[in-house]
Design a protein around this motif. Structure first.
Motif, PDB file in Angstrom:
ATOM      1  N   ARG A  18      46.734  37.744  39.417  1.00 14.64           N
ATOM      2  CA  ARG A  18      46.167  38.720  40.352  1.00 14.64           C
ATOM      3  C   ARG A  18      46.165  40.127  39.766  1.00 14.64           C
ATOM      4  O   ARG A  18      45.315  40.946  40.102  1.00 14.64           O
ATOM      5  CB  ARG A  18      46.983  38.678  41.657  1.00 14.64           C
ATOM      6  N   ASN A  19      47.093  40.418  38.857  1.00 16.68           N
ATOM      7  CA  ASN A  19      47.247  41.781  38.364  1.00 16.68           C
ATOM      8  C   ASN A  19      46.974  41.949  36.879  1.00 16.68           C
ATOM      9  O   ASN A  19      47.517  42.847  36.251  1.00 16.68           O
ATOM     10  CB  ASN A  19      48.662  42.286  38.688  1.00 16.68           C
ATOM     11  N   VAL A  24      42.406  44.327  37.841  1.00 15.80           N
ATOM     12  CA  VAL A  24      42.644  45.627  38.481  1.00 15.80           C
ATOM     13  C   VAL A  24      41.487  46.589  38.173  1.00 15.80           C
ATOM     14  O   VAL A  24      41.001  47.302  39.064  1.00 15.80           O
ATOM     15  CB  VAL A  24      43.996  46.223  38.023  1.00 15.80           C
ATOM     16  N   LEU A  51      49.952  46.885  44.028  1.00 13.64           N
ATOM     17  CA  LEU A  51      50.608  46.835  42.722  1.00 13.64           C
ATOM     18  C   LEU A  51      52.106  47.130  42.839  1.00 13.64           C
ATOM     19  O   LEU A  51      52.936  46.485  42.178  1.00 13.64           O
ATOM     20  CB  LEU A  51      49.949  47.814  41.751  1.00 13.64           C
ATOM     21  N   ASP A  54      53.708  44.046  44.316  1.00 12.68           N
ATOM     22  CA  ASP A  54      53.799  43.007  43.299  1.00 12.68           C
ATOM     23  C   ASP A  54      54.903  43.313  42.287  1.00 12.68           C
ATOM     24  O   ASP A  54      55.598  42.406  41.823  1.00 12.68           O
ATOM     25  CB  ASP A  54      52.458  42.821  42.597  1.00 12.68           C
TER      26      ASP A  54
END
Length: 185
Positions: A18-19, A24, A51, A54
């Motif tokens: 996801r990051n 991003v 962020l 996370d």
């Protein structure tokens, strides 16, 4: 890999995907393309907050994985305790067992694996002593303890033996035999 470690690893992979930098950057490009300053600021703030969340999750995951690793590694004090205290007790227990000395032989085979040098090398290679030796010994002790339990079948057999004993005592008593004969008439 145990269940908790697999869950932590899966969560780590999910956060990583996801990051990624490209993910991003793509989110930021999409937000900037809208050309609405208020909406862009709000969405960038949301991205930053995600962020940060996370990052906090990654810290928790790393602590969880570290705890799993630490729980598997034996310290020098653990090694000393095993070799000085626990191992002699296990050997005495094994000597008392009625398996013809096989258990003692098996434990004597394991003893060299508990030296500090061998332990360090094996752990560096990923060997888990607690799982390989601790769990089987736990199971062995559990089975030995369970063998001492009296089951309903054992109680029934004991009652039959007690009944037969009393019957044989009765058969040796002439007065009791005469009473039984008189009762039958």
């Amino acid at each position: 890999m145990d269940e908790q470690t697999m869950q932590l690893t899966a969560k780590l992979a999910e956060i990583t995907v996801r990051n990624t930098a490209s993910a991003v950057i793509e989110k930021i490009k999409t937000v900037k393309a809208k050309k609405n300053d208020q909406e862009t600021i709000a969405e960038l703030t949301e991205i930053i907050q995600d962020l940060i969340d996370d990052k906090q999750n990654l810290v928790l995951i790393s602590k969880g994985l570290e705890n799993e690793l630490v729980s598997q590694k034996l310290t020098d004090d653990d090694v000393k305790s095993i070799s000085d205290t626990i191992l002699p007790i296990i050997i005495k227990f094994a000597e008392a067992s009625d398996d013809g000395g096989q258990l003692v032989e098996n434990i004597n085979l394991i003893k060299p694996l508990i030296s500090k040098e061998m332990l360090t090398i094996m752990q560096l290679l990923g060997f888990n002593y607690k799982k390989a030796i601790g769990e089987p010994l736990t199971q062995l002790l559990n089975n030995k303890i369970k063998s001492f339990e009296i089951t309903e079948n054992d109680e029934l057999q004991l009652a039959v033996v007690q009944r037969d004993t009393e019957y044989y005592k009765l058969m040796q008593n002439e007065k009791a035999i005469q009473n039984i004969k008189d009762f039958k008439q």
